[in-house]
Design a protein around this motif. Structure first.
Motif, short mmCIF file in Angstrom:
data_model
loop_
_atom_site.label_atom_id
_atom_site.label_comp_id
_atom_site.label_asym_id
_atom_site.label_seq_id
_atom_site.Cartn_x
_atom_site.Cartn_y
_atom_site.Cartn_z
N GLU A 231 7.66 -16.48 4.99
CA GLU A 231 8.90 -15.97 4.39
C GLU A 231 8.60 -14.98 3.28
N ARG A 232 7.64 -15.32 2.43
CA ARG A 232 7.31 -14.45 1.29
C ARG A 232 6.70 -13.13 1.79
N CYS A 233 5.82 -13.20 2.79
CA CYS A 233 5.22 -11.98 3.32
C CYS A 233 6.29 -11.04 3.86
N TYR A 234 7.19 -11.57 4.67
CA TYR A 234 8.21 -10.70 5.25
C TYR A 234 9.20 -10.21 4.19
N ALA A 235 9.44 -11.03 3.16
CA ALA A 235 10.30 -10.57 2.06
C ALA A 235 9.65 -9.39 1.34
N ILE A 236 8.34 -9.48 1.08
CA ILE A 236 7.61 -8.38 0.43
C ILE A 236 7.58 -7.16 1.34
N ALA A 237 7.45 -7.38 2.64
CA ALA A 237 7.45 -6.25 3.57
C ALA A 237 8.78 -5.50 3.50
N ARG A 238 9.88 -6.24 3.33
CA ARG A 238 11.20 -5.60 3.23
C ARG A 238 11.44 -5.01 1.85
N GLU A 239 10.96 -5.70 0.81
CA GLU A 239 11.18 -5.28 -0.57
C GLU A 239 9.87 -5.36 -1.35
N PRO A 240 9.04 -4.33 -1.30
CA PRO A 240 7.75 -4.38 -1.98
C PRO A 240 7.86 -4.63 -3.49
N GLU A 241 9.03 -4.36 -4.04
CA GLU A 241 9.22 -4.58 -5.48
C GLU A 241 9.05 -6.07 -5.84
N ALA B 111 0.83 -1.21 0.00
CA ALA B 111 0.00 0.00 0.00
C ALA B 111 0.86 1.26 0.00
N LEU B 112 1.93 1.25 0.75
CA LEU B 112 2.82 2.41 0.81
C LEU B 112 3.55 2.62 -0.51
N HIS B 113 4.01 1.53 -1.11
CA HIS B 113 4.81 1.61 -2.33
C HIS B 113 3.96 1.82 -3.60
N TYR B 114 2.81 1.13 -3.66
CA TYR B 114 1.99 1.15 -4.88
C TYR B 114 0.61 1.77 -4.69
N GLY B 115 0.19 1.98 -3.46
CA GLY B 115 -1.16 2.47 -3.18
C GLY B 115 -2.14 1.32 -3.07
N ALA C 117 6.63 -7.80 -5.22
CA ALA C 117 5.23 -7.96 -5.59
C ALA C 117 4.88 -7.24 -6.88
N ALA C 118 5.85 -6.59 -7.51
CA ALA C 118 5.58 -5.74 -8.68
C ALA C 118 4.83 -6.46 -9.79
N GLY C 119 5.15 -7.70 -10.05
CA GLY C 119 4.47 -8.45 -11.11
C GLY C 119 3.02 -8.76 -10.81
N LEU D 188 -12.37 -3.34 -8.61
CA LEU D 188 -10.96 -2.96 -8.53
C LEU D 188 -10.09 -4.21 -8.57
N PRO D 189 -8.86 -4.08 -9.04
CA PRO D 189 -7.95 -5.23 -8.96
C PRO D 189 -7.66 -5.55 -7.49
N VAL D 190 -7.42 -6.83 -7.23
CA VAL D 190 -7.21 -7.30 -5.87
C VAL D 190 -5.84 -7.97 -5.76
N VAL D 191 -5.08 -7.58 -4.76
CA VAL D 191 -3.86 -8.29 -4.38
C VAL D 191 -4.25 -9.10 -3.15
N ALA D 192 -4.24 -10.43 -3.28
CA ALA D 192 -4.69 -11.32 -2.20
C ALA D 192 -3.49 -11.93 -1.49
N LEU D 193 -3.27 -11.51 -0.26
CA LEU D 193 -2.17 -12.03 0.56
C LEU D 193 -2.76 -13.06 1.53
N VAL D 194 -3.32 -14.10 0.95
CA VAL D 194 -4.12 -15.08 1.70
C VAL D 194 -3.85 -16.49 1.18
N SER D 195 -4.43 -17.48 1.88
CA SER D 195 -4.33 -18.88 1.47
C SER D 195 -5.24 -19.15 0.27
N ALA D 196 -5.06 -20.32 -0.33
CA ALA D 196 -5.86 -20.72 -1.50
C ALA D 196 -7.35 -20.74 -1.16
N GLU D 197 -7.72 -21.18 0.04
CA GLU D 197 -9.13 -21.20 0.43
C GLU D 197 -9.71 -19.79 0.40
#
Length: 151
Positions: free
Chosen positions: A134-144, A47-51, A146-148, A100-109
């Motif tokens: 691991e992926r969540c904390y990596a994105i928290a450190r480097e939001p880029e 949200a901070l990096h991309y809105g 998630a760019a794709g 709106l487009p959705v970025v889902a930081l959730v499980s498959a369910e």
């Protein structure tokens, strides 16, 4: 609680582990589990990096603004008191989350449920195929990272 003009919605899951304090607490304070904290850290960075507007998806309470006051509860998707999908779609409309487009930081369910709640919205899943925490904390450190997945 709507936030007009959001460019995207970022959805995080609720948490089984909660602050047991009596009364209402903001959802962002009530949920205390490690998956919630990790996905919320990633959501904050995106949200901070991309809105975008961060929302929480809960089986009992539906789609929530993180600042919304909620009680302590213990409900899973299969519980009889889980909120109906139609009612959660109404939450999405109330929160301005439809179309709106959705970025889902959730499980498959949760991803399957988001598809039912927001039909027609493009849902991307930056955690798919990765170790969740691991992926969540990596994105928290480097939001880029998630760019794709940002639309």
């Amino acid at each position: 609680m709507t936030r007009p003009h959001a460019s995207r919605i970022i959805i995080v899951p609720c948490s089984n582990r909660k602050d047991p304090a009596a009364g209402l607490l903001p959802a962002e304070e009530r949920y205390t589990g490690s998956y919630y904290r990790a996905s919320r850290a990633a959501a904050n960075a995106i949200a901070l990096h991309y809105g975008g507007q961060i929302l929480i998806l809960s089986p009992k309470l539906g789609l929530l603004d993180p600042r919304e006051g909620i009680p302590d509860y213990d409900t899973v998707w299969q519980s009889p008191d889980a909120k109906a999908m139609d009612a959660i779609r109404q939450d999405a409309e109330r929160l301005g989350a439809t179309g709106l487009p959705v970025v889902a930081l959730v499980s498959a369910e949760y991803v399957r449920r988001i598809g039912a709640i927001l039909p027609g919205s493009e849902v991307t899943t930056p955690l798919k195929g990765h170790r969740y925490l691991e992926r969540c904390y990596a994105i928290a450190r480097e939001p880029e990272l998630a760019a794709g997945y940002i639309r």
